[in-house]
Motif scaffolding. Structure first.
Motif, PDB file in Angstrom:
ATOM      1  N   SER A  54       0.812  -1.214   0.000  1.00 18.46           N
ATOM      2  CA  SER A  54       0.000   0.000   0.000  1.00 18.46           C
ATOM      3  C   SER A  54       0.847   1.267   0.000  1.00 18.46           C
ATOM      4  CB  SER A  54      -0.969  -0.007   1.192  1.00 18.46           C
ATOM      5  OG  SER A  54      -0.276   0.058   2.421  1.00 18.46           O
ATOM      6  N   SER A  58      -0.582   3.737  -2.750  1.00 20.58           N
ATOM      7  CA  SER A  58      -1.179   5.007  -2.313  1.00 20.58           C
ATOM      8  C   SER A  58      -0.534   6.188  -3.038  1.00 20.58           C
ATOM      9  CB  SER A  58      -1.059   5.178  -0.796  1.00 20.58           C
ATOM     10  OG  SER A  58       0.290   5.257  -0.391  1.00 20.58           O
ATOM     11  N   VAL A 113      -4.988   6.733  -1.128  1.00 16.26           N
ATOM     12  CA  VAL A 113      -5.153   5.818  -0.003  1.00 16.26           C
ATOM     13  C   VAL A 113      -5.176   4.404  -0.541  1.00 16.26           C
ATOM     14  CG1 VAL A 113      -6.654   5.114   1.917  1.00 16.26           C
ATOM     15  CG2 VAL A 113      -6.445   7.546   1.306  1.00 16.26           C
ATOM     16  N   SER A 114      -4.504   3.506   0.166  1.00 13.28           N
ATOM     17  CA  SER A 114      -4.487   2.100  -0.220  1.00 13.28           C
ATOM     18  C   SER A 114      -4.396   1.237   1.027  1.00 13.28           C
ATOM     19  CB  SER A 114      -3.291   1.822  -1.142  1.00 13.28           C
ATOM     20  OG  SER A 114      -3.276   0.466  -1.530  1.00 13.28           O
ATOM     21  N   ASP A 121     -10.992   2.693   0.278  1.00 10.93           N
ATOM     22  CA  ASP A 121      -9.855   3.617   0.146  1.00 10.93           C
ATOM     23  C   ASP A 121     -10.365   5.001  -0.236  1.00 10.93           C
ATOM     24  OD1 ASP A 121      -7.982   1.584   0.648  1.00 10.93           O
ATOM     25  OD2 ASP A 121      -7.543   1.260  -1.484  1.00 10.93           O
TER      26      ASP A 121
END
Length: 136
Positions: A54, A58, A113-114, A121
């Motif tokens: 992530s 992200s 966002v991840s 997300d």
């Protein structure tokens, strides 16, 4: 005279804090990337137990939102609708969860966002984007 808002580190932390609050409320473990008005990484926050992948995802979501000045969901939908050419565009990450940050009608950065499902997300990213829109 018009002065465009430039994100400070404190602004980026406030944006990330709002996003983090949304993630915590839902018990989601995510990484949050905030880019400045030049598309450069200003702040990165990886939550406890957020997947290591992530970190990169992200940032790529944020970069895509910044470069194309639109939510990454739009690119994801275009690919799902058969516009596979979108996959060949440099800097295009067609995964929901990236948003450009606007303040007084101008792009001032982006958030990505991840860590959970893409719509989740995005929900976290929208919480951060709301703060960006209200910055003085």
């Amino acid at each position: 005279m018009y002065l465009k808002k430039a994100l400070t580190l404190a602004d980026a932390k406030a944006i990330a804090a709002a996003a983090e609050a949304e993630a915590r409320k839902n018990e989601w473990r995510v990484t949050i990337a905030v880019l400045d008005e030049g598309g450069n990484l200003l702040y990165l926050q990886r939550g406890d137990e957020a997947p290591p992948g992530s970190i990169v995802v992200s940032q790529e979501k944020a970069r895509t939102a910044f470069l194309f000045k639109r939510p990454t969901k739009g690119i994801e939908e275009a690919v799902a609708g058969g516009r596979l050419v979108m996959m060949s565009l440099p800097g295009a990450t067609p995964i929901e969860g990236g948003l450009p940050l606007f303040n007084q009608g101008s792009i001032i950065g982006a958030i990505g966002v991840s860590g959970v499902q893409s719509p989740q997300d995005a929900q976290v990213a929208y919480a951060g984007a709301a703060v960006a829109a209200e910055l003085a």
